[in-house]
Design a protein around this motif. Sequence first.
Motif, PDB file in Angstrom:
ATOM      1  N   PRO A  43      35.065  63.057  40.591  1.00  0.00           N
ATOM      2  CA  PRO A  43      36.115  62.474  41.394  1.00  0.00           C
ATOM      3  C   PRO A  43      37.337  63.361  41.191  1.00  0.00           C
ATOM      4  O   PRO A  43      37.664  63.702  40.059  1.00  0.00           O
ATOM      5  CB  PRO A  43      36.316  61.093  40.768  1.00  0.00           C
ATOM      6  CG  PRO A  43      35.721  61.160  39.414  1.00  0.00           C
ATOM      7  CD  PRO A  43      34.815  62.367  39.361  1.00  0.00           C
ATOM      8  N   ALA A  44      38.004  63.773  42.269  1.00  0.00           N
ATOM      9  CA  ALA A  44      39.131  64.679  42.104  1.00  0.00           C
ATOM     10  C   ALA A  44      40.217  64.040  41.262  1.00  0.00           C
ATOM     11  O   ALA A  44      41.017  64.707  40.641  1.00  0.00           O
ATOM     12  CB  ALA A  44      39.698  65.079  43.461  1.00  0.00           C
ATOM     13  N   GLN A  53      47.029  65.560  44.329  1.00  0.00           N
ATOM     14  CA  GLN A  53      46.819  65.171  45.721  1.00  0.00           C
ATOM     15  C   GLN A  53      46.746  63.665  45.912  1.00  0.00           C
ATOM     16  O   GLN A  53      46.530  63.211  47.017  1.00  0.00           O
ATOM     17  CB  GLN A  53      45.499  65.754  46.226  1.00  0.00           C
ATOM     18  CG  GLN A  53      45.541  67.244  46.413  1.00  0.00           C
ATOM     19  CD  GLN A  53      44.148  67.835  46.411  1.00  0.00           C
ATOM     20  OE1 GLN A  53      43.155  67.111  46.534  1.00  0.00           O
ATOM     21  NE2 GLN A  53      44.071  69.131  46.246  1.00  0.00           N
ATOM     22  N   GLU A  54      46.870  62.915  44.851  1.00  0.00           N
ATOM     23  CA  GLU A  54      46.710  61.469  44.959  1.00  0.00           C
ATOM     24  C   GLU A  54      47.710  60.910  45.968  1.00  0.00           C
ATOM     25  O   GLU A  54      48.914  61.062  45.805  1.00  0.00           O
ATOM     26  CB  GLU A  54      46.931  60.840  43.575  1.00  0.00           C
ATOM     27  CG  GLU A  54      46.759  59.343  43.510  1.00  0.00           C
ATOM     28  CD  GLU A  54      45.310  58.892  43.676  1.00  0.00           C
ATOM     29  OE1 GLU A  54      44.393  59.724  43.631  1.00  0.00           O
ATOM     30  OE2 GLU A  54      45.122  57.677  43.862  1.00  0.00           O
ATOM     31  N   PRO A  55      47.227  60.269  47.057  1.00  0.00           N
ATOM     32  CA  PRO A  55      48.182  59.696  47.996  1.00  0.00           C
ATOM     33  C   PRO A  55      48.885  58.498  47.384  1.00  0.00           C
ATOM     34  O   PRO A  55      48.419  57.925  46.406  1.00  0.00           O
ATOM     35  CB  PRO A  55      47.297  59.284  49.173  1.00  0.00           C
ATOM     36  CG  PRO A  55      45.939  59.170  48.635  1.00  0.00           C
ATOM     37  CD  PRO A  55      45.841  60.042  47.420  1.00  0.00           C
ATOM     38  N   LYS A  56      49.998  58.154  47.980  1.00  0.00           N
ATOM     39  CA  LYS A  56      50.788  57.041  47.456  1.00  0.00           C
ATOM     40  C   LYS A  56      50.098  55.727  47.806  1.00  0.00           C
ATOM     41  O   LYS A  56      49.612  55.550  48.922  1.00  0.00           O
ATOM     42  CB  LYS A  56      52.169  57.084  48.114  1.00  0.00           C
ATOM     43  CG  LYS A  56      53.234  56.623  47.204  1.00  0.00           C
ATOM     44  CD  LYS A  56      54.616  57.014  47.713  1.00  0.00           C
ATOM     45  CE  LYS A  56      55.584  56.079  47.045  1.00  0.00           C
ATOM     46  NZ  LYS A  56      56.392  55.305  47.888  1.00  0.00           N
ATOM     47  N   ALA A  57      50.062  54.820  46.847  1.00  0.00           N
ATOM     48  CA  ALA A  57      49.510  53.487  47.116  1.00  0.00           C
ATOM     49  C   ALA A  57      50.573  52.663  47.833  1.00  0.00           C
ATOM     50  O   ALA A  57      51.503  52.173  47.222  1.00  0.00           O
ATOM     51  CB  ALA A  57      49.115  52.828  45.807  1.00  0.00           C
ATOM     52  N   LEU A  58      50.448  52.590  49.146  1.00  0.00           N
ATOM     53  CA  LEU A  58      51.458  51.897  49.939  1.00  0.00           C
ATOM     54  C   LEU A  58      51.173  50.408  49.964  1.00  0.00           C
ATOM     55  O   LEU A  58      50.031  49.989  49.945  1.00  0.00           O
ATOM     56  CB  LEU A  58      51.419  52.407  51.387  1.00  0.00           C
ATOM     57  CG  LEU A  58      51.627  53.904  51.597  1.00  0.00           C
ATOM     58  CD1 LEU A  58      51.395  54.247  53.064  1.00  0.00           C
ATOM     59  CD2 LEU A  58      53.033  54.297  51.165  1.00  0.00           C
ATOM     60  N   TYR A  73      42.492  57.076  44.605  1.00  0.00           N
ATOM     61  CA  TYR A  73      41.930  57.266  45.948  1.00  0.00           C
ATOM     62  C   TYR A  73      40.517  57.836  45.876  1.00  0.00           C
ATOM     63  O   TYR A  73      39.623  57.408  46.595  1.00  0.00           O
ATOM     64  CB  TYR A  73      42.854  58.210  46.735  1.00  0.00           C
ATOM     65  CG  TYR A  73      42.384  58.508  48.142  1.00  0.00           C
ATOM     66  CD1 TYR A  73      42.622  57.611  49.181  1.00  0.00           C
ATOM     67  CD2 TYR A  73      41.712  59.702  48.435  1.00  0.00           C
ATOM     68  CE1 TYR A  73      42.194  57.881  50.474  1.00  0.00           C
ATOM     69  CE2 TYR A  73      41.284  59.975  49.726  1.00  0.00           C
ATOM     70  CZ  TYR A  73      41.523  59.072  50.740  1.00  0.00           C
ATOM     71  OH  TYR A  73      41.096  59.335  52.014  1.00  0.00           O
ATOM     72  N   LYS A  74      40.332  58.790  44.987  1.00  0.00           N
ATOM     73  CA  LYS A  74      39.017  59.447  44.915  1.00  0.00           C
ATOM     74  C   LYS A  74      37.922  58.463  44.510  1.00  0.00           C
ATOM     75  O   LYS A  74      36.794  58.571  44.974  1.00  0.00           O
ATOM     76  CB  LYS A  74      39.055  60.614  43.909  1.00  0.00           C
ATOM     77  CG  LYS A  74      39.433  61.901  44.553  1.00  0.00           C
ATOM     78  CD  LYS A  74      38.270  62.438  45.405  1.00  0.00           C
ATOM     79  CE  LYS A  74      38.718  63.621  46.238  1.00  0.00           C
ATOM     80  NZ  LYS A  74      37.615  64.080  47.126  1.00  0.00           N
ATOM     81  N   ASP A  75      38.239  57.526  43.646  1.00  0.00           N
ATOM     82  CA  ASP A  75      37.232  56.541  43.232  1.00  0.00           C
ATOM     83  C   ASP A  75      36.994  55.518  44.345  1.00  0.00           C
ATOM     84  O   ASP A  75      35.857  55.120  44.602  1.00  0.00           O
ATOM     85  CB  ASP A  75      37.660  55.836  41.938  1.00  0.00           C
ATOM     86  CG  ASP A  75      37.679  56.797  40.751  1.00  0.00           C
ATOM     87  OD1 ASP A  75      36.956  57.820  40.802  1.00  0.00           O
ATOM     88  OD2 ASP A  75      38.420  56.554  39.795  1.00  0.00           O
ATOM     89  N   GLY A 214      47.185  54.178  53.170  1.00  0.00           N
ATOM     90  CA  GLY A 214      47.983  54.639  54.301  1.00  0.00           C
ATOM     91  C   GLY A 214      47.285  55.641  55.198  1.00  0.00           C
ATOM     92  O   GLY A 214      47.879  56.164  56.131  1.00  0.00           O
ATOM     93  N   ARG A 215      46.026  55.918  54.920  1.00  0.00           N
ATOM     94  CA  ARG A 215      45.256  56.858  55.750  1.00  0.00           C
ATOM     95  C   ARG A 215      44.167  56.085  56.480  1.00  0.00           C
ATOM     96  O   ARG A 215      43.780  55.010  56.043  1.00  0.00           O
ATOM     97  CB  ARG A 215      44.576  57.916  54.879  1.00  0.00           C
ATOM     98  CG  ARG A 215      45.558  58.712  54.068  1.00  0.00           C
ATOM     99  CD  ARG A 215      44.810  59.675  53.162  1.00  0.00           C
ATOM    100  NE  ARG A 215      45.753  60.549  52.480  1.00  0.00           N
ATOM    101  CZ  ARG A 215      45.402  61.485  51.623  1.00  0.00           C
ATOM    102  NH1 ARG A 215      44.128  61.684  51.337  1.00  0.00           N
ATOM    103  NH2 ARG A 215      46.310  62.232  51.039  1.00  0.00           N
TER     104      ARG A 215
END
Length: 317
Positions: A43-44, A53-58, A73-75, A214-215
């Motif tokens: 997992p990255a 690169q972890e996106p923000k947890a919105l 996010y990766k998990d 958010g993606r």
Amino acid sequence: MLVRRTDPIGSSEITPEAHYLNRREFLAAAGLLGAGLTGVALPASASAAGRAQEPKALGKPYGLQSDDKPTPYKDVTSYNNFYEFGTGKDEPIENARGFVPRPWTVQVDGLVAKPASYQLEDFLKPSAVEDRIYRHRCVEAWSMVIPWRGIALADVIKRAQPTAAAKFVEFTTLMDPKRMPGQRSNVLQWPYVEGLRLDEALNPLAMLATGVYGRDLPNQNGAPLRLVVPWKYGFKGIKSIVRIRFVDKMPNSAWNLAAPQEYGFYSNVNPDVDHPRWSQAKERRIGEFSRRPTLMFNGYAEQVASMYAGMDLRKNY
Ligand code: MTE
């Protein structure tokens, strides 16, 4: 979830899978990941690059405890149950890579005043998109904290205008064995179906998710549209929905059809009612070593317990 290789989950899989993740974390801590020394897909989130690169947890946190942190996010996007793309947790991310969830039609029908067939964009357009961070408890006794993006299911229901005869809502996943290779095997009866009682579906916590972090939803998480009912076990969260039908009788659900003595219709998270083959009292949060106690209704009792007042939750599991 295999019971004889058909349980959403398989008690025998629980510990080894948890160890597998923990092993990856151990290796990451030891600096061995990314060096090609492990022979396992990483997992990255476990690598420095992944963390960057972890996106923000919105989103607004719902029902979280002070020690609940969003699962990386990766998990969230690499440890999945989606049998249309394979029964292994690491298979959906690979096997759903080429799946194109467009164009996408959502049929709303049954006992409603306004039945319709919508293109996804038109289906979503009238509703407010929200970001909400929820607990996510799988019946296999692991859990995550997931920042979902989506719309209130109640909004869709109000637009459809169910008639007085409508008592339940049935959801159906796309049936397309060419695009969903798992449907060529008989591991479950296809298409995957799920259901909620109408009042459960109208509960403000119930969402139709279109995204995480958010993606847009990755294919393996149920693109382009999946159900999220955070007080229930994860298998109620049917993925890649093409039909929402209002009915007067309790609908079938995929896991109840596969093993009715093990998976009921309600499937509310309940630490006091064990699965016939394993305890539900504790759970392993993906990314953590020790188990934590499972909360009644997954921590959402205040918002949902009244819907089950007077019901025997051992019988209605
Ligand atoms: N929906 C479909 N169509 N097919 C599935 O196999 N698996 C369920 C649920 N929805 C499944 C499904 C199970 S067992 C779980 S735990 C959740 O999806 C997993 O969602 P996640 O991969 O986003 O964590």
